[in-house]
Design a protein around this motif. Structure first.
Motif, mmCIF file in Angstrom:
data_model
loop_
_atom_site.group_PDB
_atom_site.id
_atom_site.type_symbol
_atom_site.label_atom_id
_atom_site.label_comp_id
_atom_site.label_asym_id
_atom_site.label_seq_id
_atom_site.Cartn_x
_atom_site.Cartn_y
_atom_site.Cartn_z
ATOM 1 N N GLU A 120 -0.077 12.388 -0.013
ATOM 2 C CA GLU A 120 -0.617 12.651 -1.342
ATOM 3 C C GLU A 120 0.330 12.173 -2.436
ATOM 4 N N ARG A 121 1.628 12.329 -2.210
ATOM 5 C CA ARG A 121 2.590 11.847 -3.201
ATOM 6 C C ARG A 121 2.568 10.323 -3.293
ATOM 7 N N GLU A 122 2.392 9.655 -2.156
ATOM 8 C CA GLU A 122 2.263 8.196 -2.199
ATOM 9 C C GLU A 122 0.977 7.803 -2.927
ATOM 10 N N PHE A 123 -0.072 8.568 -2.733
ATOM 11 C CA PHE A 123 -1.333 8.309 -3.427
ATOM 12 C C PHE A 123 -1.155 8.466 -4.935
ATOM 13 N N LEU A 124 -0.417 9.492 -5.362
ATOM 14 C CA LEU A 124 -0.151 9.680 -6.785
ATOM 15 C C LEU A 124 0.704 8.541 -7.328
ATOM 16 N N SER A 164 2.177 -1.702 -2.472
ATOM 17 C CA SER A 164 3.205 -0.996 -1.688
ATOM 18 C C SER A 164 2.805 0.455 -1.443
ATOM 19 N N HIS A 165 2.339 1.141 -2.474
ATOM 20 C CA HIS A 165 2.030 2.567 -2.316
ATOM 21 C C HIS A 165 0.680 2.802 -1.648
ATOM 22 N N ALA A 166 -0.227 1.850 -1.734
ATOM 23 C CA ALA A 166 -1.449 1.962 -0.943
ATOM 24 C C ALA A 166 -1.096 1.922 0.543
ATOM 25 N N GLU A 167 -0.205 1.015 0.910
ATOM 26 C CA GLU A 167 0.219 0.931 2.311
ATOM 27 C C GLU A 167 1.005 2.175 2.717
ATOM 28 N N LEU A 168 1.868 2.665 1.826
ATOM 29 C CA LEU A 168 2.633 3.876 2.134
ATOM 30 C C LEU A 168 1.730 5.101 2.224
ATOM 31 N N THR A 169 0.643 5.120 1.459
ATOM 32 C CA THR A 169 -0.324 6.210 1.578
ATOM 33 C C THR A 169 -0.918 6.238 2.978
ATOM 34 N N ARG A 170 -1.233 5.080 3.504
ATOM 35 C CA ARG A 170 -1.783 5.003 4.863
ATOM 36 C C ARG A 170 -0.743 5.423 5.897
ATOM 37 N N ILE A 171 0.502 4.970 5.717
ATOM 38 C CA ILE A 171 1.555 5.270 6.688
ATOM 39 C C ILE A 171 1.922 6.748 6.663
ATOM 40 N N ALA A 172 2.201 7.278 5.463
ATOM 41 C CA ALA A 172 2.669 8.661 5.344
ATOM 42 C C ALA A 172 1.540 9.667 5.505
ATOM 43 N N GLY A 173 0.309 9.243 5.168
ATOM 44 C CA GLY A 173 -0.809 10.175 5.201
ATOM 45 C C GLY A 173 -1.465 10.337 6.547
ATOM 46 N N LEU A 228 5.477 -6.570 2.747
ATOM 47 C CA LEU A 228 4.706 -5.340 2.579
ATOM 48 C C LEU A 228 4.844 -4.453 3.807
ATOM 49 N N GLU A 229 4.647 -5.026 4.975
ATOM 50 C CA GLU A 229 4.708 -4.243 6.214
ATOM 51 C C GLU A 229 6.126 -3.765 6.496
ATOM 52 N N SER A 230 7.091 -4.670 6.449
ATOM 53 C CA SER A 230 8.464 -4.290 6.803
ATOM 54 C C SER A 230 9.084 -3.374 5.755
ATOM 55 N N GLY A 231 8.830 -3.659 4.485
ATOM 56 C CA GLY A 231 9.444 -2.868 3.425
ATOM 57 C C GLY A 231 8.916 -1.446 3.359
ATOM 58 N N THR A 232 7.598 -1.288 3.473
ATOM 59 C CA THR A 232 7.033 0.060 3.397
ATOM 60 C C THR A 232 7.446 0.904 4.595
ATOM 61 N N ARG A 233 7.508 0.305 5.755
ATOM 62 C CA ARG A 233 7.922 1.073 6.938
ATOM 63 C C ARG A 233 9.386 1.493 6.850
ATOM 64 N N ILE A 262 -5.696 10.746 3.754
ATOM 65 C CA ILE A 262 -6.137 10.315 2.433
ATOM 66 C C ILE A 262 -6.304 8.802 2.435
ATOM 67 N N ASP A 263 -7.408 8.341 1.891
ATOM 68 C CA ASP A 263 -7.727 6.918 1.874
ATOM 69 C C ASP A 263 -7.448 6.364 0.481
ATOM 70 N N PRO A 264 -6.498 5.432 0.340
ATOM 71 C CA PRO A 264 -6.186 4.916 -0.990
ATOM 72 C C PRO A 264 -7.357 4.204 -1.651
#
Length: 281
Positions: A61-65, A81-90, A162-167, A94-96
């Motif tokens: 949710e924080r990544e979504f915000l 970046s945060h759309a991808e992090l929303t998927r990873i962390a969520g 995008l993939e390597s940085g967000t992970r 939650i669907d960005p």
């Protein structure tokens, strides 16, 4: 990157780290490792607990915000970046791409943070626990700073980043090795927000305190800096290479860097302080 110092002005330890960890370091990492005592250390001290510490809001949710804030600033680098992090962390919670499917509390605080960001003089507190609002304000503060800087300095996502940085961000919880952040005296305040306020606006730097303070409102800034700082505060997505080229004829890059950071941090703190004052009233 619109300032060459952010590409090649790093200290030896940072250059070695960048060369070992990546052939093409992400722009955000290059920014954070440049003169970390000026902005990065207090910013990361704020970011890590805001994004991954205990909270009313889940990490997803924080990544979504954070993504929602990036949309307000029209910052493609941060939106993606945060759309991808929303998927990873969520983990699917939650669907960005479907903001209306988030739980009602998230939708409520998302609307609140939009007002905080765009119209801080019109804030009305939502019907949420005070602690939840305080936590959301800190998330919003971080990305109101970073989005403006990403737009200003021209961050781009290159192939594979995008993939390597967000992970990597998710895995390390927005933390950097301490030896990379050692740069000058550390702040003495318990609150990283106040350490950041001191570091950016009061601590010794290349520019004087008065010039950095003027970047917050534009009052008293010399003519070429005034419209530049206004764009950073109000519409950072409109900044162009030409804006930086114009300043390069009169100012050193470190001076431009500090004014850019001061304008971004000042605008973000104005919104944050307005929200805090409403809560404390």
């Amino acid at each position: 990157m619109r300032l060459s110092i952010l590409d090649n002005g790093h200290r030896l330890r940072a250059r070695l780290f960048l060369s070992i960890t990546s052939k093409q370091p992400p722009d955000i990492v290059k920014l954070l490792l440049y003169r970390p005592g000026f902005l990065t250390r207090p910013l990361l001290d704020l970011t890590a607990p805001a994004m991954r510490g205990p909270s009313y809001w889940t990490a997803g949710e924080r990544e979504f915000l954070a993504m929602s804030t990036a949309l307000l600033h029209e910052c493609p680098f941060c939106v993606d970046s945060h759309a991808e992090l929303t998927r990873i962390a969520g983990h699917g919670e939650i669907d960005p791409l479907r903001p209306d499917a988030a739980r009602p509390e998230v939708r409520t605080v998302r609307a609140f943070l939009e007002t905080v960001t765009l119209k801080p003089d019109e804030i009305v507190l939502p019907d949420l626990p005070a602690a939840a609002i305080r936590e959301a304000l800190r998330v919003n503060l971080v990305w109101n700073i970073v989005n403006r800087l990403a737009n200003a300095f021209g961050f781009v996502l290159r192939e594979g980043q995008l993939e390597s940085g967000t992970r990597a961000l998710h895995r390390f919880g927005y933390r950097f090795p301490g030896f990379l952040l050692a740069d000058g005296p550390a702040g003495t305040h318990e609150d990283p927000v106040e350490n950041m306020r001191y570091s950016v606006f009061a601590a010794p730097a290349v520019t004087d305190q008065a010039l950095r303070g003027a970047a917050v409102t534009g009052d008293g800034l010399p003519a070429p800096l005034q419209p530049f700082a206004a764009k950073i505060r109000d519409a950072s997505y409109r900044l162009t290479d030409g804006d930086f080229a114009e300043l390069a004829t009169k100012y050193q890059e470190d001076e431009v860097y500090e004014i850019t950071v001061a304008a971004a941090v000042g605008a973000a703190l104005h919104s944050f302080d307005a929200g805090q004052q409403k809560l404390d009233a």
